[in-house]
Scaffold this motif. Structure first.
Motif, short mmCIF file in Angstrom:
data_model
loop_
_atom_site.label_atom_id
_atom_site.label_comp_id
_atom_site.label_asym_id
_atom_site.label_seq_id
_atom_site.Cartn_x
_atom_site.Cartn_y
_atom_site.Cartn_z
N GLY A 195 -11.57 1.18 2.21
CA GLY A 195 -10.59 0.57 1.33
C GLY A 195 -9.26 1.28 1.35
N TYR A 196 -8.49 1.02 0.31
CA TYR A 196 -7.17 1.61 0.13
C TYR A 196 -6.97 1.86 -1.36
N ASN A 197 -6.42 3.02 -1.70
CA ASN A 197 -6.06 3.35 -3.08
C ASN A 197 -4.63 3.85 -3.11
N ASN A 198 -3.85 3.32 -4.05
CA ASN A 198 -2.53 3.86 -4.35
C ASN A 198 -2.65 4.53 -5.71
N ILE A 199 -2.40 5.85 -5.74
CA ILE A 199 -2.49 6.59 -6.99
C ILE A 199 -1.06 6.83 -7.44
N PHE A 200 -0.71 6.22 -8.57
CA PHE A 200 0.68 6.17 -9.03
C PHE A 200 1.09 7.46 -9.73
N GLY A 201 2.19 8.05 -9.26
CA GLY A 201 2.72 9.28 -9.83
C GLY A 201 3.45 9.05 -11.14
N LYS A 202 3.47 10.09 -11.95
CA LYS A 202 4.17 10.05 -13.23
C LYS A 202 5.63 10.49 -13.04
N LEU A 214 -5.41 10.75 3.91
CA LEU A 214 -4.09 10.62 3.28
C LEU A 214 -3.11 10.01 4.27
N LEU A 215 -2.38 9.02 3.83
CA LEU A 215 -1.38 8.38 4.69
C LEU A 215 -0.02 9.05 4.55
N ASN A 216 0.20 9.82 3.48
CA ASN A 216 1.51 10.44 3.25
C ASN A 216 1.37 11.93 2.95
N LYS A 217 0.62 12.64 3.75
CA LYS A 217 0.37 14.08 3.59
C LYS A 217 1.67 14.88 3.52
N LYS A 218 2.61 14.61 4.40
CA LYS A 218 3.86 15.38 4.44
C LYS A 218 4.70 15.15 3.19
N HIS A 245 -1.19 7.76 -1.17
CA HIS A 245 -1.73 6.62 -0.43
C HIS A 245 -2.98 7.11 0.30
N LEU A 246 -4.14 6.59 -0.09
CA LEU A 246 -5.42 7.11 0.38
C LEU A 246 -6.27 6.00 0.97
N LEU A 247 -6.85 6.27 2.14
CA LEU A 247 -7.83 5.37 2.77
C LEU A 247 -9.21 6.04 2.72
#
Length: 192
Positions: free
Chosen positions: A78-85, A127-131, A100-102
């Motif tokens: 799947g795909y998960n977007n974990i929204f930052g505060k 992680l799709l956005n590690k950097k 952004h996690l697969l």
């Protein structure tokens, strides 16, 4: 005292009767072929992750492959977007970068009673956005125990509702930066 004993006997007999009926019905859990489910997933971060993140939203696809009368092997991606505060550091407000996690997992799903299941899965979270996040690793081990229920819609499809805890090992070399959350999965499930 006699009334108490009779009541206990009647209660035990009723429990045995309903338990036997539930066990008989559990064979109606489709096990004659694979089942596919497509879901919407949502969750709330736990632990240190909840300091910087509000919630997550995503989706997944899962295939259940029967291996015994109430036991399935599961494969889930799947795909998960974990929204930052938005957090305040001193007098400055900073928007935390979303994660952004697969996740890709495999496991077992067992139906102890009619349409109620327990499930355990393990795999990898990519992680799709590690950097962007400043993490050292793009992959970590993930695990997800879950409980749920299948609500029949018709002879070949169900609404699959599950609650899970999903945890991970660290995405940084020094520890910390684990992605842990309590999640809900609402899926349309159908026989293939």
């Amino acid at each position: 005292m006699k009334t108490l004993k009779i009541s206990a006997l009647v209660l035990a007999l009723a429990a045995f009767t309903f338990g036997a009926k539930a066990q008989t019905k559990s064979s109606s859990t489709p096990a004659n072929g694979p089942r596919l489910s497509i879901s919407a997933d949502a969750g709330i971060p736990t632990g240190a992750l909840s300091d910087k993140y509000n919630w997550n939203l995503g989706g997944s696809a899962q295939i259940d492959l029967p291996i015994a009368s109430q036991l399935f092997v599961t494969v889930n991606a799947g795909y998960n977007n974990i929204f930052g505060k938005s957090i305040t550091v001193g007098s400055t407000t900073v928007n935390v970068q979303d994660i952004h996690l697969l996740p890709a997992k495999a496991g077992l799903k067992f139906f102890p009673v009619n349409n109620f299941y327990v499930q355990g899965e393990a795999g990898a979270g990519f992680l799709l956005n590690k950097k962007d996040l400043g993490f050292d690793k793009s992959t970590a081990f993930i695990y997800a125990p879950q409980v749920g229920v299948l609500l029949p819609l018709n002879a070949s499809s169900n609404l699959d509702l599950g609650v899970r805890y999903e945890g991970s090992t660290s995405y940084t070399n020094g520890g910390g930066n684990k992605i842990n959350f309590v999640g809900l999965r609402a899926a349309y499930s159908f026989n293939l």
